[in-house]
Design a protein around this motif. Sequence first.
Motif, PDB file in Angstrom:
ATOM      1  N   VAL A 206       0.833  -1.206   0.000  1.00 34.59           N
ATOM      2  CA  VAL A 206       0.000   0.000   0.000  1.00 34.59           C
ATOM      3  C   VAL A 206       0.866   1.253   0.000  1.00 34.59           C
ATOM      4  O   VAL A 206       0.610   2.204  -0.751  1.00 34.59           O
ATOM      5  N   ASP A 207       1.899   1.270   0.829  1.00 38.35           N
ATOM      6  CA  ASP A 207       2.801   2.427   0.868  1.00 38.35           C
ATOM      7  C   ASP A 207       3.392   2.717  -0.513  1.00 38.35           C
ATOM      8  O   ASP A 207       3.460   3.872  -0.945  1.00 38.35           O
ATOM      9  N   ALA A 208       3.827   1.661  -1.186  1.00 34.86           N
ATOM     10  CA  ALA A 208       4.433   1.832  -2.507  1.00 34.86           C
ATOM     11  C   ALA A 208       3.415   2.351  -3.518  1.00 34.86           C
ATOM     12  O   ALA A 208       3.735   3.208  -4.352  1.00 34.86           O
ATOM     13  N   ALA A 209       2.181   1.840  -3.452  1.00 37.76           N
ATOM     14  CA  ALA A 209       1.136   2.300  -4.369  1.00 37.76           C
ATOM     15  C   ALA A 209       0.802   3.770  -4.128  1.00 37.76           C
ATOM     16  O   ALA A 209       0.611   4.545  -5.081  1.00 37.76           O
ATOM     17  N   VAL A 210       0.730   4.166  -2.860  1.00 42.34           N
ATOM     18  CA  VAL A 210       0.462   5.570  -2.524  1.00 42.34           C
ATOM     19  C   VAL A 210       1.571   6.465  -3.063  1.00 42.34           C
ATOM     20  O   VAL A 210       1.327   7.532  -3.636  1.00 42.34           O
ATOM     21  N   GLU A 211       2.796   6.014  -2.911  1.00 43.84           N
ATOM     22  CA  GLU A 211       3.944   6.776  -3.424  1.00 43.84           C
ATOM     23  C   GLU A 211       3.869   6.941  -4.934  1.00 43.84           C
ATOM     24  O   GLU A 211       4.113   8.030  -5.480  1.00 43.84           O
TER      25      GLU A 211
END
Length: 292
Positions: A206-211
């Motif tokens: 999720v963190d990577a997708a948000v980034e």
Amino acid sequence: MSVVVVTDSSACLSPELADRFGIRVVPLHVLTGGRDFREGVDAVPDDLSGVTTSGASPGELTDAYAAALADSDGDGVVAVHISRQLSGTWEAGRQAAQKFGEKVRIVDSQSTAMGLGYPALAAARVARAGGGLKAVYQKAVDVAARGRLLIVVDRLEHLRRGGRIGTAAALLGTALAMKPVLHVVEGKLVLREKTRTSTKALSKLVDAAVEQAGTESVALAVHHLHAPERAAAVAAELRQRITGIGELVVTEIGAVLGAHVGPGAVGVVVCPGDAEEITPDGGPEPSSTSAH
């Protein structure tokens, strides 16, 4: 008529969506028990353990391109396919396209799932609006370049057996217990980050997708294999953390990709850009669908 877009079944487009946009979908193959199942056409066994897969053949693609060219009344065909690093389908398409001269253009999406589906949809929208062969081709290339595919797998065994783990091979052996976050870079599946638990891996996903999404308009697809609860949780968190969602779809991936990532896998495709060019409805209304 207008230019016709062709893709392959790894794009995770539902039959209804493909029909609506006039996209021809060429099936990839699942091989098991001495039988050849065409994804999206034949009833593929639910148990994907031990199966192998193969891409579309030059003959199959020649037939698909010929039919699409006829449907276009000679306006042309744009074929958008799974990364050449992940499948032999693009190379088969290149061979097939040579028979049609400049009338068939081939695009390497350098991705798969909706990382392939979004470029195909965007190209089909341009075709439906009357765009010529060059414009449809360029749209597919542009949207493919913007897409990012991230994935968490429960076990690396499926990727190892299928030879799709690429430079993430360092994870093998004693590292099989790790829960990696993988992503597709220049068409290859590579390691992004190592984690020790599924919960941590999904959080990093999720963190990577948000980034990757940033703050502008973005289309998102959450893919899974036999993990609807995980996918729903990931989708809910993405909705909370990303402000510019033009579309968010949740789909179960098909058998060909499923054979390589295994049960429990969850992936996210992030495709920044104007909602009207990369979403099926051309607007900001979120939707959810199931691809087969």
